[in-house]
Design an enzyme around this catalytic site. Sequence first.
Site, mmCIF file in Angstrom:
data_model
loop_
_atom_site.group_PDB
_atom_site.id
_atom_site.type_symbol
_atom_site.label_atom_id
_atom_site.label_comp_id
_atom_site.label_asym_id
_atom_site.label_seq_id
_atom_site.Cartn_x
_atom_site.Cartn_y
_atom_site.Cartn_z
ATOM 1 C CB SER A 120 -26.344 48.430 -35.892
ATOM 2 O OG SER A 120 -25.430 47.626 -35.225
ATOM 3 C CG HIS A 141 -30.044 44.602 -34.059
ATOM 4 N ND1 HIS A 141 -30.476 45.878 -33.769
ATOM 5 C CD2 HIS A 141 -28.706 44.614 -33.848
ATOM 6 C CE1 HIS A 141 -29.446 46.603 -33.398
ATOM 7 N NE2 HIS A 141 -28.373 45.870 -33.427
ATOM 8 C CD GLU A 153 -34.318 46.680 -32.990
ATOM 9 O OE1 GLU A 153 -34.900 47.734 -32.787
ATOM 10 O OE2 GLU A 153 -33.155 46.665 -33.437
ATOM 11 C CG ASN A 191 -28.917 50.967 -33.027
ATOM 12 O OD1 ASN A 191 -28.585 51.268 -31.878
ATOM 13 N ND2 ASN A 191 -28.448 49.899 -33.640
HETATM 14 N N1 CAA Z 1 -22.273 33.699 -19.812
HETATM 15 C C1 CAA Z 1 -23.449 33.483 -19.196
HETATM 16 N N2 CAA Z 1 -24.149 34.476 -18.576
HETATM 17 C C2 CAA Z 1 -23.606 35.699 -18.586
HETATM 18 C C3 CAA Z 1 -22.377 36.002 -19.214
HETATM 19 C C4 CAA Z 1 -21.712 34.931 -19.846
HETATM 20 N N3 CAA Z 1 -20.559 35.118 -20.495
HETATM 21 N N4 CAA Z 1 -22.119 37.323 -19.096
HETATM 22 C C5 CAA Z 1 -23.144 37.836 -18.386
HETATM 23 N N5 CAA Z 1 -24.034 36.867 -18.080
HETATM 24 C C6 CAA Z 1 -25.248 36.998 -17.300
HETATM 25 C C7 CAA Z 1 -24.891 37.349 -15.872
HETATM 26 O O1 CAA Z 1 -24.546 36.211 -15.105
HETATM 27 C C8 CAA Z 1 -26.166 38.008 -15.407
HETATM 28 O O2 CAA Z 1 -27.142 37.009 -15.133
HETATM 29 P P1 CAA Z 1 -28.215 37.197 -13.934
HETATM 30 O O3 CAA Z 1 -29.083 38.347 -14.377
HETATM 31 O O4 CAA Z 1 -28.912 35.880 -13.881
HETATM 32 O O5 CAA Z 1 -27.401 37.528 -12.721
HETATM 33 C C9 CAA Z 1 -26.611 38.766 -16.657
HETATM 34 O O6 CAA Z 1 -26.017 38.100 -17.756
HETATM 35 C C10 CAA Z 1 -26.178 40.231 -16.658
HETATM 36 O O7 CAA Z 1 -24.745 40.268 -16.694
HETATM 37 P P2 CAA Z 1 -23.875 41.156 -15.685
HETATM 38 O O8 CAA Z 1 -24.185 40.816 -14.262
HETATM 39 O O9 CAA Z 1 -22.451 41.034 -16.107
HETATM 40 O O10 CAA Z 1 -24.427 42.580 -16.000
HETATM 41 P P3 CAA Z 1 -24.225 43.914 -15.180
HETATM 42 O O11 CAA Z 1 -25.382 44.049 -14.260
HETATM 43 O O12 CAA Z 1 -22.842 44.017 -14.603
HETATM 44 O O13 CAA Z 1 -24.369 44.975 -16.359
HETATM 45 C C11 CAA Z 1 -24.136 45.531 -18.635
HETATM 46 C C12 CAA Z 1 -23.431 45.044 -17.400
HETATM 47 C C13 CAA Z 1 -25.136 44.472 -19.092
HETATM 48 C C14 CAA Z 1 -23.100 45.746 -19.723
HETATM 49 C C15 CAA Z 1 -24.911 46.856 -18.265
HETATM 50 O O14 CAA Z 1 -23.984 47.828 -17.848
HETATM 51 C C16 CAA Z 1 -25.698 47.387 -19.416
HETATM 52 O O15 CAA Z 1 -26.820 46.951 -19.671
HETATM 53 N N6 CAA Z 1 -25.120 48.371 -20.154
HETATM 54 C C17 CAA Z 1 -25.768 48.886 -21.356
HETATM 55 C C18 CAA Z 1 -25.524 47.942 -22.489
HETATM 56 C C19 CAA Z 1 -26.280 48.311 -23.705
HETATM 57 O O16 CAA Z 1 -27.054 49.255 -23.775
HETATM 58 N N7 CAA Z 1 -26.065 47.527 -24.772
HETATM 59 C C20 CAA Z 1 -26.677 47.768 -26.041
HETATM 60 C C21 CAA Z 1 -25.778 48.587 -26.874
HETATM 61 S S1 CAA Z 1 -26.468 48.923 -28.459
HETATM 62 C C22 CAA Z 1 -26.158 47.527 -29.326
HETATM 63 O O17 CAA Z 1 -25.543 46.614 -28.921
HETATM 64 C C23 CAA Z 1 -26.758 47.457 -30.668
HETATM 65 C C24 CAA Z 1 -26.122 48.155 -31.760
HETATM 66 O O18 CAA Z 1 -26.582 47.890 -32.854
HETATM 67 C C25 CAA Z 1 -25.076 49.162 -31.641
#
Ligand code: CAA
Length: 282
Positions: A120, A141, A153, A191
């Site tokens: 990260s 990433h 990334e 990040n």
């Molecule tokens: N298999 C296939 N497709 C999937 C899937 C799976 N298991 N899970 C989700 N998808 C698909 C969904 O079907 C959907 O597709 P469409 O756009 O075609 O409809 C798409 O992915 C989005 O999924 P959701 O509908 O479940 O998403 P949501 O609208 O309910 O949002 C969330 C949920 C994505 C978690 C949203 O709340 C969000 O973006 N939150 C912020 C998350 C974030 O910021 N993450 C980064 C954190 S930092 C990090 O990770 C890095 C680090 O180094 C710490």
Amino acid sequence: MEINKIAVIGAGAMGSGIAYWSSFNGFNVSVTEQNDELLKRGMQKIKDNVITGVNKGKITPKQAEEIMAKIKGTVNLAEAVKDADIVIEAVFENMDLKKEIFRKLDASAPKHAVLATNTSALGITEIASVTKRPEKVVGMHFFNPVPAMKLVEIVRGNKTSDETVKIVDDLAHALKKETVTCRDSPGFIVNRILGPILNEAVLLLQEGIASREDIDKAMTLGTNFPMGPLRLADFVGLDVALEVSRTLEKGFGEKFKPPSLLVEKVKRGELGIKTRKGFYEY
Ligand code: CAA
């Protein structure tokens, strides 16, 4: 370079997500964990991803079976990487641990294999320094949850070759992700920006300026964050958020210092969703 086999090291939230998403997109995958118990939990997380995929109508039950059949789990790291074209390391955010793994990967992976890290925030050049192939070491990433987040990334260490960057860029696109590329610098792009946002949200709570609900509501309704920063910290894992903040502090100084409330929560084992308690209860 044609990629047939991807080896994923670590089957936590990120490793299991990357393994699932790679198989979902047609690749053969091996995934490895330190012991049977962790591997069993990791394989269950992959199954959970598959079930979500079926429930969301993205795959049929038959495709779900094919996806699982393409993923081989093992506790033997050398076995997992022996015929891999690319290895994606996704173990906990700790430099010593990553170096230990990269020494082993360098010894066991085929000479042509790219060694990518999903770190990260940690230095790619430093991780690459323990290998005899620093030109093939690169940051790749992904973001959590891997199937839903569209970005990868790509981070270049000092010795990462253009060819290696192209290989991971092509792979990311084959995995239906968009890419950005940056030089090696603590926290990379996302990040370095997200770390201080999460820290400031924790400080607002710690200083009693607002409730957790209002801090999150302010950012979801005021800036269209999909989830508030405290809920996002719980989602990412408070231990991961703390490590990211420490890496940023080491690189850039005091302004990135982790808030004491974040440090205390991690000490108490309140790590967010994975322990059912963080800034919220689950
Ligand atoms: N298999 C296939 N497709 C999937 C899937 C799976 N298991 N899970 C989700 N998808 C698909 C969904 O079907 C959907 O597709 P469409 O756009 O075609 O409809 C798409 O992915 C989005 O999924 P959701 O509908 O479940 O998403 P949501 O609208 O309910 O949002 C969330 C949920 C994505 C978690 C949203 O709340 C969000 O973006 N939150 C912020 C998350 C974030 O910021 N993450 C980064 C954190 S930092 C990090 O990770 C890095 C680090 O180094 C710490």
